[in-house]
Design an enzyme around this catalytic site. Structure first.
Site, PDB file in Angstrom:
ATOM      1  N   TYR A 142      23.860  30.026  -1.791  1.00  0.00           N
ATOM      2  CA  TYR A 142      23.054  29.534  -2.920  1.00  0.00           C
ATOM      3  C   TYR A 142      23.557  30.075  -4.251  1.00  0.00           C
ATOM      4  O   TYR A 142      23.365  29.462  -5.283  1.00  0.00           O
ATOM      5  CB  TYR A 142      21.588  29.951  -2.759  1.00  0.00           C
ATOM      6  CG  TYR A 142      20.738  29.029  -1.928  1.00  0.00           C
ATOM      7  CD1 TYR A 142      21.105  28.658  -0.647  1.00  0.00           C
ATOM      8  CD2 TYR A 142      19.539  28.535  -2.431  1.00  0.00           C
ATOM      9  CE1 TYR A 142      20.312  27.836   0.113  1.00  0.00           C
ATOM     10  CE2 TYR A 142      18.728  27.707  -1.672  1.00  0.00           C
ATOM     11  CZ  TYR A 142      19.124  27.366  -0.401  1.00  0.00           C
ATOM     12  OH  TYR A 142      18.321  26.552   0.346  1.00  0.00           O
ATOM     13  N   LYS A 189      26.644  33.359  11.900  1.00  0.00           N
ATOM     14  CA  LYS A 189      27.643  32.428  12.448  1.00  0.00           C
ATOM     15  C   LYS A 189      28.936  33.224  12.489  1.00  0.00           C
ATOM     16  O   LYS A 189      29.949  32.861  11.867  1.00  0.00           O
ATOM     17  CB  LYS A 189      27.725  31.163  11.572  1.00  0.00           C
ATOM     18  CG  LYS A 189      28.580  30.036  12.149  1.00  0.00           C
ATOM     19  CD  LYS A 189      27.956  29.343  13.356  1.00  0.00           C
ATOM     20  CE  LYS A 189      28.935  28.331  13.937  1.00  0.00           C
ATOM     21  NZ  LYS A 189      28.451  27.698  15.181  1.00  0.00           N
ATOM     22  N   ASP A 221      23.365  28.120  15.431  1.00  0.00           N
ATOM     23  CA  ASP A 221      23.169  26.875  16.193  1.00  0.00           C
ATOM     24  C   ASP A 221      22.356  27.141  17.456  1.00  0.00           C
ATOM     25  O   ASP A 221      21.411  26.394  17.777  1.00  0.00           O
ATOM     26  CB  ASP A 221      24.515  26.190  16.511  1.00  0.00           C
ATOM     27  CG  ASP A 221      25.580  27.141  17.044  1.00  0.00           C
ATOM     28  OD1 ASP A 221      25.354  28.378  17.047  1.00  0.00           O
ATOM     29  OD2 ASP A 221      26.646  26.656  17.465  1.00  0.00           O
ATOM     30  N   ASP A 245      16.505  29.193   5.395  1.00  0.00           N
ATOM     31  CA  ASP A 245      15.836  28.046   4.768  1.00  0.00           C
ATOM     32  C   ASP A 245      15.677  26.935   5.806  1.00  0.00           C
ATOM     33  O   ASP A 245      14.597  26.374   5.992  1.00  0.00           O
ATOM     34  CB  ASP A 245      16.672  27.550   3.576  1.00  0.00           C
ATOM     35  CG  ASP A 245      16.078  26.311   2.920  1.00  0.00           C
ATOM     36  OD1 ASP A 245      14.849  26.299   2.702  1.00  0.00           O
ATOM     37  OD2 ASP A 245      16.838  25.360   2.650  1.00  0.00           O
ATOM     38  N   ASP A 249      12.027  25.806   8.107  1.00  0.00           N
ATOM     39  CA  ASP A 249      11.462  24.442   8.140  1.00  0.00           C
ATOM     40  C   ASP A 249      11.338  23.958   9.584  1.00  0.00           C
ATOM     41  O   ASP A 249      10.352  23.338   9.969  1.00  0.00           O
ATOM     42  CB  ASP A 249      12.340  23.445   7.367  1.00  0.00           C
ATOM     43  CG  ASP A 249      11.883  23.249   5.921  1.00  0.00           C
ATOM     44  OD1 ASP A 249      11.487  24.253   5.289  1.00  0.00           O
ATOM     45  OD2 ASP A 249      11.934  22.103   5.431  1.00  0.00           O
TER      46      ASP A 249
END
Ligand code: IPM
Ligand code: MN
Length: 354
Positions: A142, A189, A221, A245, A249
């Site tokens: 970000y 990751k 993942d 983020d 959700d």
């Protein structure tokens, strides 16, 4: 008696509808427990762009600096979503998080017993779901160097982390785990990304100082799958800005609706920004049907973390639980065929329980 100055940033879309109810919840808590809370309002997001040309006017920052905490609705909407626009409401959100050094974003997710029967996942999977995401909020992709495409046909973003950035947010996560069920899942990751290998190495080193916390490392993942296949196993989950983020959700499905989830953004002191994790929901804005629970529970987190009023925070959280147990439902959590409550009615059902 506590006194507090709270800055309210209603923002865009359903933001004003839900912040009105959360401010009212805080007023009622203040009245019931004998506190003195002062409220001020300022501009942020698309509405700020329309009035001042900027998503985060200097006046808003100045008032934020004088406040004990900020209660924020949501920003953004189709009116300001042109990919060619030079200013965007979301820039204001990133700027305000960075300005106040709010590197740790706490996002509690739980499955309410009253809602599991009609949740999209099997009720037996949802039993005991109670997790806390700790999202790194002022770094990562970000905030890394980026190059816009401009009129050309390539662009890039950079995922950058320093060990210190990983350490300070992971410390928050470890301490939270110590106060909960003693488990921490760190998401990365590391099989592909250098910044994520640094992430994992830093968390592993830090773990040596927290022998009482059981740590697991998951690739993002796989974590996306595990969150749905064994959600009740998770306690505290720490992840970088973008991964958390996305995963939070996803986890909102466990709670029954994105509209249920609150968040607290904290730095080193007690100052914080409290906002629901949902967006401005332009499709239902202005209709008075948004679920105010994510925003009201964010107000409860404000009581807990910025004002250290634990009993008051719990009173508000319990009022939400009792309203749900009593059958209060907005459209997003109402079973098919049931007449849903409006925003105001849901808020009233919660206030009645306070
Ligand atoms: C959130 C939102 C923001 C984010 C957007 C609106 C910039 O999705 O708070 O989760 O990505 O951080
Ligand atoms: Mn988000």
């Amino acid at each position: 008696m506590a006194t507090a100055k709270i800055l309210v940033l209603p923002g865009d879309g359903i933001g004003p509808e839900v912040t009105t109810q959360a401010s009212e919840a805080l007023r009622r808590v203040a009245q019931r427990f004998g506190h003195d809370f002062r409220f001020e309002e300022a501009l942020m997001g698309g509405v700020a762009i329309d009035r001042t040309g900027e998503p985060l006017p200097a006046d808003t920052l100045r008032r934020g600096e004088q406040a004990d905490a900020i209660l924020m609705g949501a920003v953004g909407g189709p009116k300001w979503s042109d990919p060619n626009a030079s200013v965007r409401p979301e820039q204001g959100l990133l700027q305000i998080r960075q300005h106040f050094g709010l590197f740790a974003n706490l996002r509690p997710v739980k499955a309410w017993p009253a809602l599991v029967q009609h949740a999209p996942l099997r009720p037996d999977l949802l039993e005991g779901v109670d997790m806390l995401f700790v999202r790194e909020l002022t770094g990562g992709i970000y905030f890394g160097e980026r190059q816009e495409a401009g009129s050309g046909d390539s662009a890039y973003d950079t995922m950058f982390y320093s060990a210190d950035e990983v350490k300070r947010v992971t410390d928050v996560a470890f301490r939270a785990a110590q106060g909960r069920r003693g488990k921490l899942a760190s998401i990365d990751k590391a099989n592909v990304l250098a910044s994520m290998r640094l992430w994992r190495r830093t968390v592993m080193t830090l773990a040596e100082g927290y022998g009482d916390v059981e740590v697991e490392h998951l690739l993002v993942d796989a974590a996306a799958m595990h969150l749905l296949t064994r959600p009740a196993d998770f306690d505290v989950i720490v992840a970088g800005n973008m991964f958390a983020d996305i995963l939070s959700d996803e986890a909102s499905v466990l709670a029954g609706s994105l509209g249920m989830l609150p968040s607290a953004s904290l730095g080193t002191g007690t100052f914080g920004i409290y906002e629901p994790i949902h967006g401005s929901a332009p499709d239902i804005a202005g209709k008075g049907i948004a679920n105010p629970i994510g925003m009201i529970l964010s107000a409860a987190l404000l009581l807990r973390y910025s004002l250290q009023l634990e009993a008051e925070a719990q009173a508000l959280e319990e009022a939400v639980t009792r309203a749900l147990d009593g059958g209060a439902r907005t459209a997003d959590i109402a079973p098919p065929g049931m007449a849903a409550m409006r925003t105001e009615e849901m808020a009233q059902a919660i206030f009645d329980q306070l």
